[in-house]
Design a protein around this motif. Structure first.
Motif, short mmCIF file in Angstrom:
data_model
loop_
_atom_site.label_atom_id
_atom_site.label_comp_id
_atom_site.label_asym_id
_atom_site.label_seq_id
_atom_site.Cartn_x
_atom_site.Cartn_y
_atom_site.Cartn_z
N UNK A 58 26.76 57.26 39.02
CA UNK A 58 26.47 56.04 39.77
C UNK A 58 25.04 55.98 40.29
N UNK A 59 24.06 56.06 39.40
CA UNK A 59 22.67 55.92 39.85
C UNK A 59 22.29 54.46 40.06
N UNK A 102 28.30 47.93 27.75
CA UNK A 102 27.90 46.59 27.32
C UNK A 102 27.85 45.63 28.52
N UNK A 103 26.82 44.78 28.51
CA UNK A 103 26.53 43.93 29.67
C UNK A 103 25.75 42.69 29.25
N UNK A 119 31.10 40.75 36.93
CA UNK A 119 31.37 41.95 36.15
C UNK A 119 30.06 42.35 35.48
N UNK A 120 30.11 43.27 34.53
CA UNK A 120 28.88 43.70 33.87
C UNK A 120 28.13 42.55 33.21
N UNK A 121 28.84 41.49 32.88
CA UNK A 121 28.22 40.40 32.13
C UNK A 121 27.13 39.69 32.91
N UNK A 127 25.77 51.04 34.43
CA UNK A 127 25.69 49.79 35.19
C UNK A 127 26.74 49.63 36.30
N UNK A 128 27.67 50.57 36.44
CA UNK A 128 28.82 50.33 37.34
C UNK A 128 28.41 50.12 38.79
N UNK A 129 27.54 50.97 39.32
CA UNK A 129 27.12 50.81 40.71
C UNK A 129 26.44 49.45 40.91
#
Length: 551
Positions: free
Chosen positions: A182-183, A488-489, A519-521, A531-533
């Motif tokens: 989670x950077x 993917x984003x 969301x990531x999109x 990309x989660x954080x």
């Protein structure tokens, strides 16, 4: 009512004394027995209902006992039927329960805990797991990958240009299996974003608190400190601990801390204990309902293909990078950028070996990253001992002459309009929704970064004092196929210009009031970091904006 078959010598009078029943109750229930004093062998005697027989020498009153009136819960989280949800007018409906959907729900429950706002959330999948898979006592590293492949859907088999892609439809989404890195994104990556660096710092801090992100997971590990020092003194001064979302507080004073590794289930649990909300699973959203440019709700189908229309002033789409644009496009919602700018990470893998004799007796885990910088368009991440970066207390870590370390390198990929998710005009799923297809390729710049990463990996291995582990089927460094990074984003990226973005700076779809994505999109770009954080941070920001709009 219960029936007792009397024995030789039994009388109603004797039975009432023996079992603690009132004689008048027995006489009323047994009119076929003419007298309480006659011998009644083999006769069926009706006992009063729901009253536990107690010997006459016990003077304690009988506790009320009626199982038919006791509340029952069939699942580990309360669910609401689609029939009930269709009868409710919601202030907000969230579609999807992954990182973005969970973050929006958590924040709205936190901010609306003392008001009458109604929140609904639907999930296409089922109740697969109640926590991140690493928290399951029967799980280990060897079972992790096969289990994920067994429960996820390999959509890449029909996407020739994105063959590594997988989707997981379940409560919590892919956060049930994510890699726990989670950077923050490098600040150079956020240049040109519609969110200021100062505001991103504010929401990053919230996301890190929500997810229990810290550098404490490897604290005190001699393995960690040794590898960090080798890297820092041999050309990689930025080498750092991987920020890990893990609740490291021990169980104490009755407060349970068994949900160590974070998933969206943690966000749902927090929300559930702040404010009630309605949750339906196995509920497939098939169309966004829009009336005169305003969101009216969502059309949902159950497993048996029955349609339901859920009414809401605000709808938040948190499917994923594939499903959110798919739903928008199928709903006829226009936007030049919807589905475009598909971005992932180029992804290199390697395994290296180091001699066990180089390290102290007690190792501990090692989780190190060399982060992206303005001059380094990639991130390198390593963890070990391979197979024992995390393990259950029931396992025994074996003694080894050599330690294996897994290394991953994630390269920045340009967000280009031509890389896109679009609807396949020839294929539909069982709900009548067109399947997706993907157009994707690496640019010349992307390919140059891949070559840079490969060169850097060789330098990293040398700096660590390690050697590549190779087999006949596995080269020292290999490039994974597009989509296998699961990062993917950007297919509904936020921005101020509707010609290059699908949402405005607050995640609202351009031109449709009350319709949001989280969301990531919605990320404008993803650099080289997981990309989660960032998705959680921006989703909390979307929730704050919605909360302020619906005051």
């Amino acid at each position: 009512m219960r029936i007792y078959v009397s024995k030789e010598g039994d009388t109603l009078s004797g039975i009432s004394k023996k079992y603690g029943f009132e004689l008048n109750d027995l006489l009323t229930l047994n009119p076929h027995i003419p007298s309480p004093e006659i011998n009644i062998p083999g006769i069926n005697v009706n006992f009063p209902p729901f009253k536990r027989p107690i010997a006459d020498q016990i003077s304690v009153p009988v506790c009320p006992f009626d199982p038919s009136s006791e509340e029952m819960l069939e699942h580990w989280i309360p669910l609401t039927s689609l029939e009930q949800m269709a009868e409710t007018d919601y202030d907000v409906i969230i579609v999807g329960t992954g990182a973005g959907g969970g973050a929006v729900l958590r924040r709205l429950c936190e901010r609306w805990r003392n008001n009458g706002k109604r929140i609904g959330i639907i999930e296409r999948g089922s109740l697969l797991l109640p926590t991140h898979v690493r928290n399951i006592p029967t799980m280990n590293n060897a079972r992790f990958g096969p289990y994920f492949r067994g429960v996820s859907k390999w959509i890449g088999k029909s996407l020739p240009e994105f063959p590594g892609a997988r989707e997981l439809f379940a409560l919590g989404g892919r956060t049930l299996f994510w890699g726990m890195s989670a950077p923050r994104m490098d600040v150079s990556e956020m240049t040109g974003w519609p969110v200021t660096e100062k505001e991103m710092d504010f929401y990053y801090k919230i996301a890190e608190q929500v997810m229990d992100v810290s550098n404490g997971y490897t604290k005190g590990s001699s393995f960690q400190e040794n590898i960090l020092n080798r890297l820092r003194y041999n050309g990689f001064p930025e080498a750092a601990d991987v920020p890990t979302p893990a609740d490291l507080v021990p169980t104490n004073y009755g407060q349970i801390h068994s949900d160590v590794f974070w998933s969206s289930i943690s966000a749902l649990a927090y929300g559930l204990n702040r404010k009630s909300f309605d949750l339906a699973v196995n509920a497939r959203a098939v169309e966004v309902l829009v009336e005169k440019g305003k969101t009216a709700g969502i059309k949902v189908m159950s497993l048996d293909k029955k349609p339901y229309f859920l009414k809401a002033k605000t709808v938040v789409l948190s499917g994923n990078t594939f499903e959110t644009p798919r739903l928008l496009l199928h709903s006829g919602i226009q936007g030049r950028a919807i589905g475009h700018y598909l971005t992932n990470h180029s992804f290199l893998l390697s395994t290296v070996k180091v001699s066990r004799k180089q390290f102290p007796e007690v190792l501990g885990p090692m989780s190190v990253m060399i982060p992206q910088t303005q001059s380094r368009p990639y991130q390198i991440q390593m963890g070990g001992p391979e197979g024992y970066l995390w393990y259950q207390r029931y396992e025994q870590e074996p003694l080894q002459d050599e330690l294996s370390i897994g290394i991953s390198a994630f390269g920045k990929v340009e967000s280009r309009f031509e890389n896109q998710v679009y609807l396949d005009p020839y294929k539909r799923d069982e709900y009548g929704v067109p399947e997706i297809q993907v157009q994707f390729s690496y640019s010349e710049k992307d390919k140059a970064i891949i070559n840079q990463m490969a060169s850097a990996l060789t330098q990293v291995v040398s700096a660590m004092g390690a050697s590549f582990h190779t087999t006949d089927s596995h080269p020292p460094i290999c490039l994974m196929p597009p989509g296998s990074d699961y990062h993917e984003s950007v297919t509904c990226r936020m921005g101020d210009d509707p010609s290059t973005s699908a949402t405005n700076r607050y995640g609202q779809i351009h031109g449709v009031s009350g319709l949001y994505a989280a969301d990531n999109s919605i990320l404008p770009s993803i650099g080289a970091a997981n990309p989660t954080l960032t998705t959680v941070a921006l989703s909390v920001r979307v929730a704050d904006y919605i909360s302020n709009q619906l005051k």
